[in-house]
Design an enzyme around this catalytic site. Structure first.
Site, PDB file in Angstrom:
ATOM      1  N   THR A 148       3.081   0.329  -3.054  1.00 46.38           N
ATOM      2  CA  THR A 148       4.454   0.528  -2.594  1.00 46.38           C
ATOM      3  C   THR A 148       5.141  -0.818  -2.343  1.00 46.38           C
ATOM      4  O   THR A 148       4.557  -1.718  -1.728  1.00 46.38           O
ATOM      5  CB  THR A 148       4.454   1.367  -1.302  1.00 46.38           C
ATOM      6  N   ASN A 196      -7.729   3.484   4.986  1.00 45.36           N
ATOM      7  CA  ASN A 196      -6.892   2.283   5.012  1.00 45.36           C
ATOM      8  C   ASN A 196      -5.760   2.448   6.019  1.00 45.36           C
ATOM      9  O   ASN A 196      -5.256   3.547   6.238  1.00 45.36           O
ATOM     10  CB  ASN A 196      -6.344   1.980   3.612  1.00 45.36           C
ATOM     11  N   ARG A 197      -5.408   1.336   6.613  1.00 45.73           N
ATOM     12  CA  ARG A 197      -4.197   1.252   7.435  1.00 45.73           C
ATOM     13  C   ARG A 197      -3.451  -0.027   7.042  1.00 45.73           C
ATOM     14  O   ARG A 197      -3.085  -0.850   7.883  1.00 45.73           O
ATOM     15  CB  ARG A 197      -4.531   1.289   8.929  1.00 45.73           C
ATOM     16  N   PHE A 217       1.857  -0.909   4.103  1.00 46.87           N
ATOM     17  CA  PHE A 217       2.839  -1.363   3.100  1.00 46.87           C
ATOM     18  C   PHE A 217       2.892  -2.895   3.012  1.00 46.87           C
ATOM     19  O   PHE A 217       3.961  -3.502   2.979  1.00 46.87           O
ATOM     20  CB  PHE A 217       4.244  -0.838   3.410  1.00 46.87           C
ATOM     21  N   ASN A 236       6.705   2.582  -7.043  1.00 46.04           N
ATOM     22  CA  ASN A 236       6.623   3.346  -5.805  1.00 46.04           C
ATOM     23  C   ASN A 236       7.391   2.572  -4.732  1.00 46.04           C
ATOM     24  O   ASN A 236       7.039   1.438  -4.410  1.00 46.04           O
ATOM     25  CB  ASN A 236       5.154   3.527  -5.424  1.00 46.04           C
ATOM     26  N   ASN A 263       8.052   7.262  -1.606  1.00 47.30           N
ATOM     27  CA  ASN A 263       6.854   7.449  -0.797  1.00 47.30           C
ATOM     28  C   ASN A 263       7.228   7.604   0.677  1.00 47.30           C
ATOM     29  O   ASN A 263       7.542   6.621   1.346  1.00 47.30           O
ATOM     30  CB  ASN A 263       5.911   6.259  -0.987  1.00 47.30           C
ATOM     31  N   SER A 274       3.025   7.932   3.690  1.00 51.06           N
ATOM     32  CA  SER A 274       1.990   7.054   4.234  1.00 51.06           C
ATOM     33  C   SER A 274       1.905   7.263   5.744  1.00 51.06           C
ATOM     34  O   SER A 274       2.927   7.305   6.426  1.00 51.06           O
ATOM     35  CB  SER A 274       2.333   5.588   3.946  1.00 51.06           C
ATOM     36  N   ASN A 334       0.759   5.092   7.758  1.00 44.83           N
ATOM     37  CA  ASN A 334       0.586   3.770   8.360  1.00 44.83           C
ATOM     38  C   ASN A 334       1.887   3.048   8.695  1.00 44.83           C
ATOM     39  O   ASN A 334       1.866   1.900   9.127  1.00 44.83           O
ATOM     40  CB  ASN A 334      -0.280   2.901   7.439  1.00 44.83           C
ATOM     41  N   THR A 335       3.027   3.700   8.467  1.00 43.72           N
ATOM     42  CA  THR A 335       4.316   3.179   8.925  1.00 43.72           C
ATOM     43  C   THR A 335       4.854   4.173   9.942  1.00 43.72           C
ATOM     44  O   THR A 335       5.206   5.304   9.582  1.00 43.72           O
ATOM     45  CB  THR A 335       5.300   3.024   7.754  1.00 43.72           C
ATOM     46  N   LYS A 376       6.570  11.680  -3.093  1.00 40.37           N
ATOM     47  CA  LYS A 376       5.145  11.740  -2.746  1.00 40.37           C
ATOM     48  C   LYS A 376       4.985  12.268  -1.327  1.00 40.37           C
ATOM     49  O   LYS A 376       5.536  11.698  -0.383  1.00 40.37           O
ATOM     50  CB  LYS A 376       4.504  10.358  -2.873  1.00 40.37           C
ATOM     51  N   ASN A 409      -0.678  12.134  -0.711  1.00 42.42           N
ATOM     52  CA  ASN A 409      -1.094  10.854  -0.144  1.00 42.42           C
ATOM     53  C   ASN A 409      -2.394  11.048   0.641  1.00 42.42           C
ATOM     54  O   ASN A 409      -3.042  12.093   0.543  1.00 42.42           O
ATOM     55  CB  ASN A 409       0.032  10.314   0.752  1.00 42.42           C
ATOM     56  N   TYR A 416      -7.577   6.304  -7.864  1.00 38.83           N
ATOM     57  CA  TYR A 416      -7.624   4.978  -7.258  1.00 38.83           C
ATOM     58  C   TYR A 416      -8.960   4.812  -6.546  1.00 38.83           C
ATOM     59  O   TYR A 416      -9.853   4.134  -7.040  1.00 38.83           O
ATOM     60  CB  TYR A 416      -6.441   4.747  -6.314  1.00 38.83           C
TER      61      TYR A 416
END
Length: 345
Positions: free
Chosen positions: A71, A96-97, A100, A124, A155, A158, A160-161, A196, A225, A296
């Site tokens: 992203t 994962n964290r 972005f 993305n 996106n 996620s 993580n934001t 997404k 995601n 991935y």
């Protein structure tokens, strides 16, 4: 090797031309049309691998039918503090964290401008963590990349934001898609736009998203995601780390959500991502309702040759079913996946 260091080394190797290249053309059974794009095969590299558009061409030459970079956010940002990437090795999962982490629009644009990528190129787009208006950041992404990308992915899923997933709710999503698609309308070319979404939506959340997107001219959905759930990896190494879980443990949940969204959106193109780890799981995504799929995390454990194994498995699936093209298998087991009647080992 530390997971993030290993990832960086892989990107460097690809950039230096050390990746294997596909030797033979894909068989006609794998050719598909996705959102008006002609793909040589339905297998793509998911976003998150090539965050800064450093290696889209080497990935395409490996044999991916689509390559999604990002992203990317308008301004560069460093992401969350390290360590922020963890293997759950026993389950073939990844947490994962990252947050972005990327070099921003300018860097990605400079690398992509004039680059010939022999696959569908996706960009993305995301929002900066400290942005006062997330929606405005997505509009900037559309304006910057609409005439460069083969498709764009919005996106909003996620974990993580902070606050980002709130854009999946009804009114926020209406505003987001309204402004994003209005920006797309002003571009020179009508680039397909996909959304997404997260796998952690409940039935009401999926209903709301379906209602909103079917009132727009959105071109497709990517499901899904990473998940914030830890149910499949409880008690395993690194399972208590915060962030999004991907890889094999995500497969069942993401595939069920894919099928449930297929039931809600009729023939809208869907890209299935989350937990694909074998030719059988790739075929299952398509039978659940995916028009195309993305990989991935599984490449971490299965190696880069997994791409070839998966494509060979899809061809075998088409032929054993007595069909002529992979598109004929899309959604053939949607209802069973949606009800949780199928379990893939």
């Amino acid at each position: 090797m530390d997971p993030e260091t290993a990832h960086g080394a892989t990107i460097t190797a690809l950039r230096l031309g050390l990746a294997p290249q596909q030797e033979h053309a894909d068989p006609p059974e794998l050719a598909i049309n996705l959102c008006g794009l002609e793909l040589k095969n339905p297998v793509g590299m998911a976003a998150g691998f090539d965050k800064n558009a450093e290696v889209p061409r080497p990935l395409a030459l490996m044999g991916f039918g689509m390559v999604e970079i990002g992203t990317v956010t308008p301004r560069p940002q460093s992401g969350n503090p390290k360590p922020r990437l963890f293997r759950v090795g026993e389950a073939e999962g990844v947490i994962n964290r990252m947050g972005f982490n990327n070099q921003g629009h300018d860097a990605a644009f400079a690398r992509l401008k004039g680059l010939r990528v022999p696959a569908a190129l996706g960009v993305n787009i995301g929002a900066n963590k400290d942005s006062a208006d997330f929606v405005a950041d997505y509009v900037l992404g559309v304006r910057r990349f609409a005439d460069l990308a083969d498709y764009l992915t919005v996106n909003i899923s996620s974990p993580n934001t902070p606050g980002l997933r709130n854009l999946q709710t009804d009114e926020a999503l209406r505003r987001l898609l309204g402004e994003v698609l209005a920006a797309r309308a002003k571009a020179k070319t009508r680039v397909p736009v996909l959304l997404k979404i997260a796998p952690d939506l409940d039935e009401a959340g999926m209903d709301a998203i379906a209602r909103v997107i079917l009132d727009t001219d959105l071109d497709g959905l990517i499901v899904s995601n990473t998940t914030i759930s830890r149910d499949p990896v409880l008690g395993l190494e690194n399972a208590d780390e915060t962030g999004g879980l991907s890889g094999k443990p995500l497969f069942a949940l993401s595939t069920r959500r894919l099928a449930q969204m297929r039931q809600r959106v009729a023939t809208l193109p869907l890209v299935g991502v989350g937990g694909i780890h074998s030719p059988q799981s790739a075929l299952a995504k398509i039978e659940a309702g995916a028009n195309a799929i993305q990989l991935y995390s599984a490449l971490v454990f299965g190696g880069l040759d997994m791409l070839d194994r998966i494509k060979r498995g899809l061809v075998a699936g088409v032929r054993s079913a007595g069909k002529h093209n992979i598109a004929e298998l899309v959604g053939t087991k949607t209802d069973d996946w949606a009800k949780g009647k199928i379990e893939l080992q």
